[in-house]
Scaffold this motif. Structure first.
Motif, PDB file in Angstrom:
ATOM      1  N   ILE A 226      -9.287  -1.465   5.911  1.00 28.83           N
ATOM      2  CA  ILE A 226      -8.317  -2.185   5.164  1.00 28.83           C
ATOM      3  C   ILE A 226      -6.829  -1.620   5.923  1.00 28.83           C
ATOM      4  O   ILE A 226      -6.932  -0.237   6.198  1.00 28.83           O
TER       5      ILE A 226
ATOM      6  N   LEU B 161     -12.441  -5.674 -11.249  1.00 30.56           N
ATOM      7  CA  LEU B 161     -12.804  -4.274 -10.454  1.00 30.56           C
ATOM      8  C   LEU B 161     -13.357  -3.200 -11.696  1.00 30.56           C
ATOM      9  O   LEU B 161     -14.490  -2.809 -11.905  1.00 30.56           O
TER      10      LEU B 161
ATOM     11  N   ASP C  88     -12.802   0.477  -2.789  1.00 25.89           N
ATOM     12  CA  ASP C  88     -13.037  -0.725  -3.435  1.00 25.89           C
ATOM     13  C   ASP C  88     -11.813  -1.194  -4.081  1.00 25.89           C
ATOM     14  O   ASP C  88     -11.571  -2.533  -4.143  1.00 25.89           O
ATOM     15  N   ILE C  89     -10.813  -0.527  -4.451  1.00 26.02           N
ATOM     16  CA  ILE C  89      -9.858  -0.826  -4.895  1.00 26.02           C
ATOM     17  C   ILE C  89      -9.007  -1.720  -4.120  1.00 26.02           C
ATOM     18  O   ILE C  89      -8.422  -2.792  -4.254  1.00 26.02           O
ATOM     19  N   PHE C  90      -9.002  -1.330  -2.885  1.00 22.28           N
ATOM     20  CA  PHE C  90      -8.153  -1.934  -1.698  1.00 22.28           C
ATOM     21  C   PHE C  90      -8.736  -3.135  -1.457  1.00 22.28           C
ATOM     22  O   PHE C  90      -8.178  -4.362  -1.231  1.00 22.28           O
ATOM     23  N   ARG C  91     -10.200  -3.130  -1.113  1.00 22.14           N
ATOM     24  CA  ARG C  91     -10.946  -4.274  -0.779  1.00 22.14           C
ATOM     25  C   ARG C  91     -11.027  -5.206  -1.837  1.00 22.14           C
ATOM     26  O   ARG C  91     -10.714  -6.379  -1.278  1.00 22.14           O
ATOM     27  N   SER C  92     -11.131  -4.804  -3.014  1.00 25.30           N
ATOM     28  CA  SER C  92     -10.966  -6.153  -4.139  1.00 25.30           C
ATOM     29  C   SER C  92      -9.771  -6.738  -4.229  1.00 25.30           C
ATOM     30  O   SER C  92      -9.595  -8.093  -4.283  1.00 25.30           O
TER      31      SER C  92
ATOM     32  N   HIS D 236      -7.456  -6.926  -1.441  1.00 28.41           N
ATOM     33  CA  HIS D 236      -6.877  -7.670  -0.547  1.00 28.41           C
ATOM     34  C   HIS D 236      -7.776  -8.466   0.459  1.00 28.41           C
ATOM     35  O   HIS D 236      -7.539  -8.925   1.342  1.00 28.41           O
ATOM     36  N   ARG D 237      -9.070  -8.753  -0.306  1.00 25.91           N
ATOM     37  CA  ARG D 237     -10.170  -9.373   0.428  1.00 25.91           C
ATOM     38  C   ARG D 237     -10.986 -10.352  -0.425  1.00 25.91           C
ATOM     39  O   ARG D 237     -11.016 -10.001  -1.445  1.00 25.91           O
TER      40      ARG D 237
END
Lengths: 452, 89
Positions: free
Chosen positions: A2, A256, B81-85, B87-88
């Motif tokens: 990211i 999430l 996972d917080i960034f992945r969820s 921004h992706r």
């Protein structure tokens, strides 16, 4: 990996724009706790809540640690107590509320919702007992929240219940006069109540729900407002797009947390509620979003249109971000919990009438509104009837949570602190609705065709 | 588990050295690292692997926080996972 900008955007949303998870709410079915002996029923209720929710707070804290996301409240919702207590011979249900309170304290949750009854078409004997127990139940407990559904689009409005709820709201406030009538802030009167709402005070675990489920309520007005500052003066198309994108990101975080919490607890993931829930903290206000769109002070002309756009865009952005969206899902406009709304009332820009119009296009209703202590039960019933009519006709959830603050009048304010904030006392009509409320009976369900 | 460590603050000599030394001591493996100046602030992000971590996560976060205070920067550790969820898709 990211990229840095994306990482920084997330961190900024969490730290500066007050993005948080408002609540992780565990819904627990108590339908198997019914017993002809009230004491036995209460023992089963207590044991079941403690068994299912024992790890709820710990799990939420672990998630906070892992992702560095604040989870503000941990809550429980249960099967409407009027259904569970019906089998017992008890004459009132105050002891059931105390049991819920005890269980909530034992597991460490902030609130427990479900001291509720669904009476949109009529009342059972148990519903009557529950409703008449509400004032004492809320005055004698700390964390218990109550709700009563008095109308639906399919059934119409139960005006006998509406009349009674005006009195119940009054009595709640009077019994807690020393604390600004705080018991009334834990009571919601609904039309079209959702069965999976994670927000208080209206959360209950509906009869169509599973044994135990995790529902998550997100927040994030600050993040939406911050995003809109980057599109100043641009057309509404871009405003809507910007809100959608922000809502998507916020909801993904909720999704999430819901997934993680349900996996860790071994419980079914229910829904993510997309509501934009403000807090009294500066920068966490729905009113400020409307003002960012160009309304000088919330409540001025254009407010309803701005809110309609906001509400719709939040849903459009949010639905793709989560596998299951539910609950109330819209923008909340609670007066006492929103610094911008409070200011708008104090400036004379926001009236009860305007708030009513706003509730026609957003979630959820007249929420956390303080009115003069001298307001009659009939007037409160009439406020409930107006709001329920909007919900009934528009196929949406509406709710009323008003507090007739004992001993206070327009120009004064009541301070609750914490998430409940402070509320300026708002003006209600001086003219009587007594004869209207005295009629009783039912307002028939509205026609679903010939729509104009 | 993989996590993102972010360091934000006023630039000075030795930030990367200090942070990576702490991570090495705690057996945290750095997989990727990037550094830039964003809005006048030193901004470093690291992708790290925590599988060999021998102390509780809470403790590591506390140590990073203390290190940040010493260096006058903000250091955060969050599961990736917080960034992945967010921004992706």
């Amino acid at each position: 990996m990211i990229n840095t900008y994306e990482i920084m955007e997330t961190i900024r949303m969490l730290e500066e724009e007050k993005l948080d998870i408002r609540t992780v709410t565990m819904g627990i079915s108590l339908s198997d706790c019914a017993d002809s002996d009230g004491a036995k029923a209460r023992e089963k209720i207590y044991n079941k809540i403690v068994k299912y929710a024992g790890d709820l707070v710990k799990t939420a804290e672990e998630i906070e640690l892992k992702y560095d996301i604040p989870i503000i409240n941990k809550r429980i919702s249960v099967t409407p107590i009027s259904l569970v207590a019906a089998a017992s011979n008890d004459q009132d249900y105050i002891e059931f509320a105390k049991t819920l309170d005890r269980a909530a304290k034992e597991v460490g949750v902030d609130f427990i919702g479900g001291f509720s009854a669904l009476v949109h078409k009529g009342m059972t004997e148990a519903d009557k007992k529950l409703i008449s127990s509400i004032p004492e139940a809320l005055a004698q407990t700390e964390r218990v929240c109550s709700s009563v559904n008095i109308g639906t689009t399919r059934a119409g409005l139960n005006m006998d219940a509406v009349a009674q709820m005006g009195e119940v709201v009054k009595k709640c406030a009077e019994l807690t006069a020393d604390n600004g009538g705080v018991a009334a802030s834990k009571l919601v009167v609904f039309a079209n109540a959702p069965e999976d709402n994670p927000f208080m005070a209206g959360a209950f675990h509906g009869v169509g729900e599973g044994e135990c489920m995790i529902n998550v309520g997100i927040s994030g007005p600050g993040a939406v407002k911050a995003a809109l500052t980057k599109v100043k003066g641009e057309p509404f198309d871009l405003v809507a797009e910007t809100i959608k994108k922000t809502a998507f990101k916020i909801t993904r975080m909720g999704q999430l947390v819901a997934k993680e919490a349900s996996e860790m607890l071994g419980v079914t993931a229910g829904i993510v509620d997309l509501s934009l829930a403000p807090t009294p903290a500066v920068g966490d206000s729905v009113a400020r979003i409307l003002e960012e769109m160009g309304i000088e002070v919330a409540g001025s002309h254009g407010t309803t249109a701005a809110l309609a756009l906001l509400n719709d865009a939040v849903k459009k952005g949010g639905v793709m971000a989560s596998s299951h969206v539910g609950g109330l899902s819209g923008a909340f406009i609670p007066v006492s919990e929103d610094a911008g709304m409070i200011e708008a009332v104090e400036k004379g820009s926001l009236s009860l009438e305007k708030l009513e119009a706003m509730t026609a296009v957003c979630s959820v209703g007249l929420d956390m509104i303080a009115v003069p202590g001298k307001t009659t039960a009939e007037t409160i019933s009439a406020i409930i009837a107006d709001e329920a009519a909007i919900g009934m006709v528009n196929h949406k959830t509406t709710a009323v949570r008003v507090i007739p603050v004992p001993g206070k009048d327009v120009g004064e304010e009541v301070v609750y602190g914490g998430l409940f904030g402070r509320a300026p006392i708002m003006k209600v009509s001086e003219y009587s609705s007594t004869d209207f409320i005295a009629r009783g009976g039912r307002i028939p369900a509205p026609l679903q065709s010939l729509k104009n | 588990m993989k996590a993102i460590i972010s360091v934000i603050g006023v630039d000075q000599i030795g930030i990367i050295a200090e942070v990576s030394t702490l991570l090495a001591e705690e057996k945290v493996n750095i997989l990727d690292i990037s550094q830039t100046i964003l809005d006048d602030y030193f901004t470093m992000t690291m992708l790290v692997e925590l599988d060999s971590l021998e102390i509780p996560l809470e403790e590591l976060k506390k140590k990073l926080k203390q290190k940040g205070e010493k260096l006058g920067v903000s250091i955060k550790l969050q599961h990736e996972d917080i960034f992945r969820s967010m921004h992706r898709i």
